[in-house]
Design a protein around this motif. Structure first.
Motif, PDB file in Angstrom:
ATOM      1  N   TRP A   1       2.027  -2.025   8.226  1.00 43.35           N
ATOM      2  CA  TRP A   1       0.899  -1.123   7.957  1.00 43.35           C
ATOM      3  C   TRP A   1       0.047  -1.737   6.843  1.00 43.35           C
ATOM      4  O   TRP A   1       0.218  -1.418   5.658  1.00 43.35           O
ATOM      5  CB  TRP A   1       1.384   0.265   7.516  1.00 43.35           C
ATOM      6  N   PRO A   2      -0.899  -2.622   7.174  1.00 45.65           N
ATOM      7  CA  PRO A   2      -1.696  -3.306   6.152  1.00 45.65           C
ATOM      8  C   PRO A   2      -2.415  -2.374   5.169  1.00 45.65           C
ATOM      9  O   PRO A   2      -2.682  -2.763   4.034  1.00 45.65           O
ATOM     10  CB  PRO A   2      -2.709  -4.115   6.977  1.00 45.65           C
ATOM     11  N   VAL A   3      -2.700  -1.144   5.564  1.00 47.18           N
ATOM     12  CA  VAL A   3      -3.363  -0.196   4.667  1.00 47.18           C
ATOM     13  C   VAL A   3      -2.539   0.031   3.395  1.00 47.18           C
ATOM     14  O   VAL A   3      -3.080   0.373   2.344  1.00 47.18           O
ATOM     15  CB  VAL A   3      -3.671   1.136   5.396  1.00 47.18           C
ATOM     16  N   LEU A   4      -1.234  -0.194   3.480  1.00 50.17           N
ATOM     17  CA  LEU A   4      -0.362   0.023   2.315  1.00 50.17           C
ATOM     18  C   LEU A   4      -0.620  -0.972   1.186  1.00 50.17           C
ATOM     19  O   LEU A   4      -0.273  -0.711   0.041  1.00 50.17           O
ATOM     20  CB  LEU A   4       1.110  -0.044   2.721  1.00 50.17           C
ATOM     21  N   LYS A   5      -1.232  -2.101   1.489  1.00 51.09           N
ATOM     22  CA  LYS A   5      -1.525  -3.090   0.453  1.00 51.09           C
ATOM     23  C   LYS A   5      -2.407  -2.505  -0.648  1.00 51.09           C
ATOM     24  O   LYS A   5      -2.379  -2.951  -1.784  1.00 51.09           O
ATOM     25  CB  LYS A   5      -2.195  -4.321   1.049  1.00 51.09           C
ATOM     26  N   LYS A   6      -3.191  -1.509  -0.308  1.00 54.72           N
ATOM     27  CA  LYS A   6      -4.075  -0.858  -1.277  1.00 54.72           C
ATOM     28  C   LYS A   6      -3.570   0.520  -1.676  1.00 54.72           C
ATOM     29  O   LYS A   6      -4.273   1.261  -2.342  1.00 54.72           O
ATOM     30  CB  LYS A   6      -5.492  -0.744  -0.692  1.00 54.72           C
ATOM     31  N   ARG A   7      -2.330   0.859  -1.240  1.00 53.96           N
ATOM     32  CA  ARG A   7      -1.789   2.195  -1.516  1.00 53.96           C
ATOM     33  C   ARG A   7      -0.354   2.082  -2.038  1.00 53.96           C
ATOM     34  O   ARG A   7       0.605   2.379  -1.345  1.00 53.96           O
ATOM     35  CB  ARG A   7      -1.845   3.039  -0.242  1.00 53.96           C
ATOM     36  N   ALA A   8      -0.250   1.643  -3.288  1.00 59.99           N
ATOM     37  CA  ALA A   8       1.068   1.433  -3.895  1.00 59.99           C
ATOM     38  C   ALA A   8       1.912   2.699  -3.885  1.00 59.99           C
ATOM     39  O   ALA A   8       3.113   2.652  -3.610  1.00 59.99           O
ATOM     40  CB  ALA A   8       0.908   0.918  -5.324  1.00 59.99           C
ATOM     41  N   GLY A   9       1.299   3.828  -4.170  1.00 57.90           N
ATOM     42  CA  GLY A   9       2.035   5.089  -4.182  1.00 57.90           C
ATOM     43  C   GLY A   9       2.612   5.427  -2.818  1.00 57.90           C
ATOM     44  O   GLY A   9       3.721   5.941  -2.713  1.00 57.90           O
TER      45      GLY A   9
ATOM     46  N   PRO B   1       9.495   5.799  12.768  1.00 60.35           N
ATOM     47  CA  PRO B   1       8.637   6.991  12.695  1.00 60.35           C
ATOM     48  C   PRO B   1       8.886   7.820  11.416  1.00 60.35           C
ATOM     49  O   PRO B   1       7.985   8.476  10.925  1.00 60.35           O
ATOM     50  CB  PRO B   1       9.013   7.771  13.949  1.00 60.35           C
ATOM     51  N   LEU B   2      10.097   7.743  10.863  1.00 59.62           N
ATOM     52  CA  LEU B   2      10.369   8.435   9.596  1.00 59.62           C
ATOM     53  C   LEU B   2       9.478   7.874   8.498  1.00 59.62           C
ATOM     54  O   LEU B   2       8.873   8.615   7.730  1.00 59.62           O
ATOM     55  CB  LEU B   2      11.843   8.291   9.214  1.00 59.62           C
ATOM     56  N   GLY B   3       9.359   6.550   8.422  1.00 57.85           N
ATOM     57  CA  GLY B   3       8.475   5.924   7.445  1.00 57.85           C
ATOM     58  C   GLY B   3       7.026   6.301   7.679  1.00 57.85           C
ATOM     59  O   GLY B   3       6.268   6.552   6.742  1.00 57.85           O
ATOM     60  N   GLU B   4       6.631   6.358   8.946  1.00 63.23           N
ATOM     61  CA  GLU B   4       5.259   6.736   9.292  1.00 63.23           C
ATOM     62  C   GLU B   4       4.955   8.159   8.820  1.00 63.23           C
ATOM     63  O   GLU B   4       3.858   8.456   8.362  1.00 63.23           O
ATOM     64  CB  GLU B   4       5.045   6.605  10.789  1.00 63.23           C
ATOM     65  N   LYS B   5       5.954   9.020   8.890  1.00 60.12           N
ATOM     66  CA  LYS B   5       5.798  10.398   8.417  1.00 60.12           C
ATOM     67  C   LYS B   5       5.405  10.406   6.935  1.00 60.12           C
ATOM     68  O   LYS B   5       4.498  11.121   6.526  1.00 60.12           O
ATOM     69  CB  LYS B   5       7.119  11.151   8.614  1.00 60.12           C
TER      70      LYS B   5
ATOM     71  N   LEU C   1       4.071   7.868   5.279  1.00 57.27           N
ATOM     72  CA  LEU C   1       2.790   7.193   5.148  1.00 57.27           C
ATOM     73  C   LEU C   1       1.668   8.221   5.227  1.00 57.27           C
ATOM     74  O   LEU C   1       0.729   8.195   4.445  1.00 57.27           O
ATOM     75  CB  LEU C   1       2.623   6.132   6.245  1.00 57.27           C
ATOM     76  N   LYS C   2       1.797   9.167   6.129  1.00 57.44           N
ATOM     77  CA  LYS C   2       0.767  10.190   6.320  1.00 57.44           C
ATOM     78  C   LYS C   2       0.739  11.196   5.182  1.00 57.44           C
ATOM     79  O   LYS C   2      -0.281  11.811   4.920  1.00 57.44           O
ATOM     80  CB  LYS C   2       0.984  10.902   7.656  1.00 57.44           C
ATOM     81  N   LYS C   3       1.869  11.356   4.465  1.00 53.01           N
ATOM     82  CA  LYS C   3       1.929  12.346   3.382  1.00 53.01           C
ATOM     83  C   LYS C   3       1.229  11.871   2.123  1.00 53.01           C
ATOM     84  O   LYS C   3       0.935  12.646   1.245  1.00 53.01           O
ATOM     85  CB  LYS C   3       3.385  12.667   3.033  1.00 53.01           C
ATOM     86  N   ASN C   4       1.005  10.573   1.976  1.00 52.50           N
ATOM     87  CA  ASN C   4       0.409  10.054   0.737  1.00 52.50           C
ATOM     88  C   ASN C   4      -0.814   9.254   1.085  1.00 52.50           C
ATOM     89  O   ASN C   4      -0.829   8.096   1.183  1.00 52.50           O
ATOM     90  CB  ASN C   4       1.449   9.213  -0.013  1.00 52.50           C
TER      91      ASN C   4
END
Length: 147
Positions: free
Chosen positions: A95-103, A138-142, A144-147
């Motif tokens: 999920w490349p978007v995480l590179k800018k979303r440390a939290g 999918p647990l991790g994806e869950k 990802l959507k919360k933050n």
């Protein structure tokens, strides 16, 4: 006296790593542990306790390279931390978007960890054993959507 800050908001990308052995038991002889320590001293809000920034990873009898080009068996949090770094790298490639979303990255790692020890976030293992399989599922994806 100044009101204690919410350190956890400033350190949302911090991950403290503790070492476990093959049986997922805490490695007392070569690991740090969060205990009841806190980032906000002398007062401490619960969410500022170090255990809420902690995960466990394998750190006992790990074959590692040496600067001279050789290999050897080592123990400790220095052997455990690369496991967590690897999970971060996997998450960022998945999920490349995480590179800018440390939290969001830490949120996934913490919430997909396998609970060890006392139920819940505890003073030895923190959130528990880091699990790449759960983090990328999918647990991790869950989370990802919360933050």
């Amino acid at each position: 006296m100044k009101e204690p800050s919410n350190i956890y908001k400033k350190l949302k990308n911090l991950i403290i790593v503790v070492s476990v052995d093959r049986d997922k038991d805490f490695a007392y002889d070569h690991s740090n542990y969060p205990g009841g320590a806190c980032f906000d001293f002398p007062t401490c809000k619960r969410e500022n306790q170090m255990r809420f920034f902690t995960v466990a990873a394998p750190g006992t009898h790990i074959e590692a390279g040496y600067p001279n080009g050789g290999y050897g068996i080592n123990d400790g949090t220095s052997m455990a931390a690369p496991h967590v770094t690897g999970v971060v790298a996997l998450l960022h490639s998945h999920w490349p978007v995480l590179k800018k979303r440390a939290g969001a990255t830490t949120n996934i790692i913490f919430n997909t960890a396998q609970d060890l020890g006392t139920k819940g976030v505890d003073i030895l293992y923190g959130w528990g054993l880091v699990r790449a399989d759960r983090a990328l599922s999918p647990l991790g994806e869950k989370y990802l959507k919360k933050n």
